[in-house]
Design a protein around this motif. Structure first.
Motif, short mmCIF file in Angstrom:
data_model
loop_
_atom_site.label_atom_id
_atom_site.label_comp_id
_atom_site.label_asym_id
_atom_site.label_seq_id
_atom_site.Cartn_x
_atom_site.Cartn_y
_atom_site.Cartn_z
N LEU A 182 113.71 107.32 -36.57
CA LEU A 182 113.14 106.16 -35.91
C LEU A 182 112.59 105.21 -36.96
CD1 LEU A 182 111.24 108.20 -33.21
CD2 LEU A 182 113.20 106.71 -32.76
N PRO A 183 112.88 103.93 -36.86
CA PRO A 183 112.40 102.98 -37.87
C PRO A 183 110.88 102.81 -37.82
CG PRO A 183 113.42 101.81 -36.08
CD PRO A 183 113.67 103.26 -35.83
N ARG A 184 110.30 102.66 -38.96
CA ARG A 184 108.85 102.37 -39.05
C ARG A 184 108.64 100.89 -39.34
NH1 ARG A 184 104.42 102.44 -42.65
NH2 ARG A 184 105.73 102.69 -44.48
N LYS A 185 109.52 100.31 -40.15
CA LYS A 185 109.43 98.89 -40.50
C LYS A 185 110.83 98.29 -40.55
CE LYS A 185 105.23 98.93 -43.37
NZ LYS A 185 104.69 98.63 -44.70
N GLY A 186 110.89 97.00 -40.34
CA GLY A 186 112.17 96.31 -40.50
C GLY A 186 112.98 96.27 -39.22
N SER A 187 114.18 96.82 -39.26
CA SER A 187 115.10 96.79 -38.12
C SER A 187 114.69 97.87 -37.12
CB SER A 187 116.54 97.01 -38.59
OG SER A 187 116.90 96.07 -39.57
N ILE A 188 113.68 97.57 -36.31
CA ILE A 188 113.04 98.64 -35.52
C ILE A 188 113.86 99.09 -34.31
CG2 ILE A 188 110.72 98.09 -36.29
CD1 ILE A 188 110.24 96.62 -33.72
N ASN A 189 114.98 98.46 -34.04
CA ASN A 189 115.85 98.95 -32.97
C ASN A 189 116.98 99.83 -33.50
OD1 ASN A 189 115.18 98.50 -30.24
ND2 ASN A 189 115.43 96.30 -30.53
N LYS A 190 117.02 100.03 -34.81
CA LYS A 190 118.08 100.84 -35.40
C LYS A 190 117.62 102.28 -35.52
CE LYS A 190 121.25 98.06 -38.13
NZ LYS A 190 121.81 97.83 -39.47
N ILE A 191 118.08 103.10 -34.60
CA ILE A 191 117.77 104.53 -34.68
C ILE A 191 119.05 105.26 -35.08
CG2 ILE A 191 115.99 104.24 -32.93
CD1 ILE A 191 117.74 105.85 -31.05
N HIS A 192 118.89 106.45 -35.62
CA HIS A 192 120.04 107.20 -36.11
C HIS A 192 119.94 108.66 -35.68
CE1 HIS A 192 121.25 103.91 -38.78
NE2 HIS A 192 119.97 103.76 -39.01
N TYR A 193 121.10 109.22 -35.38
CA TYR A 193 121.18 110.65 -35.11
C TYR A 193 121.84 111.30 -36.32
CZ TYR A 193 122.76 115.11 -33.23
OH TYR A 193 122.99 116.45 -33.04
N VAL A 194 121.18 112.32 -36.89
CA VAL A 194 121.67 112.97 -38.11
C VAL A 194 121.73 114.47 -37.89
CG1 VAL A 194 121.39 113.13 -40.60
CG2 VAL A 194 120.47 111.16 -39.40
N GLU A 195 122.86 115.06 -38.22
CA GLU A 195 122.99 116.51 -38.09
C GLU A 195 122.96 117.22 -39.44
OE1 GLU A 195 126.60 117.10 -35.85
OE2 GLU A 195 125.47 117.29 -33.99
N GLU A 196 123.45 116.52 -40.49
CA GLU A 196 123.52 117.15 -41.82
C GLU A 196 122.18 116.98 -42.54
OE1 GLU A 196 124.66 112.83 -42.47
OE2 GLU A 196 124.97 114.37 -40.94
N PRO A 197 121.92 117.76 -43.58
CA PRO A 197 120.69 117.58 -44.36
C PRO A 197 120.60 116.14 -44.88
CG PRO A 197 121.76 119.62 -44.97
CD PRO A 197 122.72 118.90 -44.08
N PHE A 198 119.39 115.59 -44.91
CA PHE A 198 119.22 114.19 -45.28
C PHE A 198 117.86 113.99 -45.94
CE2 PHE A 198 117.41 114.74 -41.11
CZ PHE A 198 116.22 114.04 -41.17
N TRP A 199 117.74 112.84 -46.56
CA TRP A 199 116.46 112.34 -47.07
C TRP A 199 116.22 111.01 -46.38
CZ3 TRP A 199 113.18 114.13 -51.17
CH2 TRP A 199 112.16 113.24 -51.53
N ASN A 200 114.99 110.78 -45.91
CA ASN A 200 114.72 109.45 -45.41
C ASN A 200 113.46 108.89 -46.06
OD1 ASN A 200 113.23 111.30 -43.44
ND2 ASN A 200 112.42 109.29 -42.81
N VAL A 201 113.52 107.60 -46.33
CA VAL A 201 112.44 106.95 -47.08
C VAL A 201 111.32 106.57 -46.13
CG1 VAL A 201 114.06 106.11 -48.81
CG2 VAL A 201 113.51 104.67 -46.85
N ASP A 202 110.28 105.96 -46.69
CA ASP A 202 109.07 105.73 -45.89
C ASP A 202 109.15 104.53 -44.96
OD1 ASP A 202 109.04 103.80 -47.81
OD2 ASP A 202 107.06 104.25 -48.60
#
Length: 403
Positions: free
Chosen positions: A279-299
């Motif tokens: 779920l976006p915290r800043k910026g494009s706040i309607n862009k959500i993503h579904y992820v199944e593989e291991p990932f890194w997400n920034v702040d």
């Protein structure tokens, strides 16, 4: 032998006449002496760099304006003119062309980053023929030889003027235009059909998504045992929402790095390795993503640790995709933002897991159909363009008439 080939053989048995730009006409420059203020509230139309770069035949339905004084001397674009872009980052993109194939109904001026060419006479010249020829592989190769530079490339007007172009009889020019325009029209028609079908698929998908994600009965009510039981829970009740982590260094790793805008690059370690909704915290706040593989997400994005005994991650993703998160914006400045507090309070309708699986299965199929069509449009565009280019370069290859 094609009809066009037969025409060329009958009308030009010894080859086609070629002449240089310098022999056929003269170059002229774009707007001069203009400042930024002149483009704020203009009184005349002007042709942009992108209009020329993107359109073999110049678009005349333009809105861009520039201020032109009553006694000001500037070049006015005319029917039959060939317009060329100026400098570019690569030699391949220098002097992209656009030909004025319709009569302008008002004064049009050329931007200062481009230049024009005007034939001395349009007798024996079909401007639409040259909208194709100036984009042909033969001509583009010749243009590249006139470009020079290091970080920015410009064509030499002196060398450009020495380039020669074919002058087949006007009947042949028009026949070739008729043939190539048909290819372009078919490509545009197919593009419109594909876009219409894609739009229909998206509407279908959104309709069924709304229907499937709407509770079948009053939540928390007592119903018959075999009825699907739905209940509402807050997002905070069914998952943990955690902050992403900023990073300092990235290696050539294998784990995608997500931000509020999507995948950015790869890292050699992961934040989380189970299915999650980002779920976006800043910026494009309607862009959500579904992820199944291991990932890194920034702040700039949150990730979720989902209680899968209550809700399937993919089901949660599909439902959250129906919510306009912009309505929950808590940002006070220009950059939209969301807080964990706001997100945790979102209400989610939860059917039994078996029903969630059914819903996800149906929506996955719709998603696959839509994605397949969406991906197929660019591929079909490329195929159509290649077919056009093949016949264009074939039809625009002429033997030179012996001098």
């Amino acid at each position: 032998m094609t009809h066009i080939e037969q025409m060329i053989q009958d009308m030009c048995p010894n080859g086609v006449e070629w002449k240089t730009f310098d022999e056929l006409g003269a170059f002229y420059g774009g707007l001069s002496g203009k400042t930024k203020d002149d483009f704020k509230e203009g009184n005349e139309k002007f042709i942009t760099y992108l209009n020329i770069a993107n359109n073999p035949a110049l678009r005349l339905d333009i809105d861009e304006t520039v201020k032109i004084g009553p006694n000001e001397k500037q070049n006015i674009v005319q029917y039959g003119d060939a317009l060329f872009t100026g400098s570019s980052e690569t030699p391949d993109e220098c002097a992209m062309s656009s030909v004025v194939t319709d009569y302008p109904q008002e004064k049009l001026y050329l931007n200062s980053f481009c230049f024009g060419f005007r034939f001395n006479s349009l007798e024996g010249i079909c401007p639409a023929f040259y909208k194709h020829y100036f984009r042909s592989d033969h001509f583009r190769k010749a243009v590249r030889r006139t470009a020079n530079g290091t970080t920015r490339f410009n064509v030499s007007k002196k060398e450009f003027g020495k380039l020669s172009i074919p002058l087949p009889p006007i009947e042949i020019q028009k026949k070739i235009v008729e043939c190539l325009d048909k290819f372009s029209a078919l490509a545009a028609e197919l593009q419109a059909e594909l876009q219409a079908e894609l739009q229909m698929r998206r509407k279908q998908y959104e309709y069924y998504r709304t229907q499937l994600l709407t509770p079948h009965s009053d939540c928390n009510s007592a119903t018959k045992p075999d009825d699907a039981q739905w209940e509402w829970k807050t997002l905070g009740e069914i998952c943990e929402i955690r902050n992403g982590k900023d990073y300092k260094h990235l290696n050539d790793g294998k784990y995608p790095v997500y931000g509020s805008g999507g995948i950015m690059t790869y890292k050699d370690q992961y934040v989380y390795n189970k299915p999650s909704v980002l779920l976006p915290r800043k910026g494009s706040i309607n862009k959500i993503h579904y992820v199944e593989e291991p990932f890194w997400n920034v702040d700039t994005a949150f990730y979720t640790i989902i209680n899968e005994s209550v809700v399937l991650p993919k089901y949660l993703f599909y439902y959250l995709s129906t919510i306009d998160l912009a309505a929950y914006n808590t940002g006070t400045g220009a950059i939209p933002s969301l807080t964990q507090t706001v997100l945790k309070a979102l209400s989610i309708p939860i059917p039994p897991l078996a029903e969630q699986e059914r819903i996800v299965s149906i929506l996955d199929k719709f998603e696959a159909l839509t994605t397949s069509l969406s991906n197929g449009i660019p591929a079909e565009q490329v195929a159509q363009q290649k077919r056009y280019e093949y016949y264009r370069d074939l039809l625009l290859t002429f033997d030179r008439k012996a001098v």
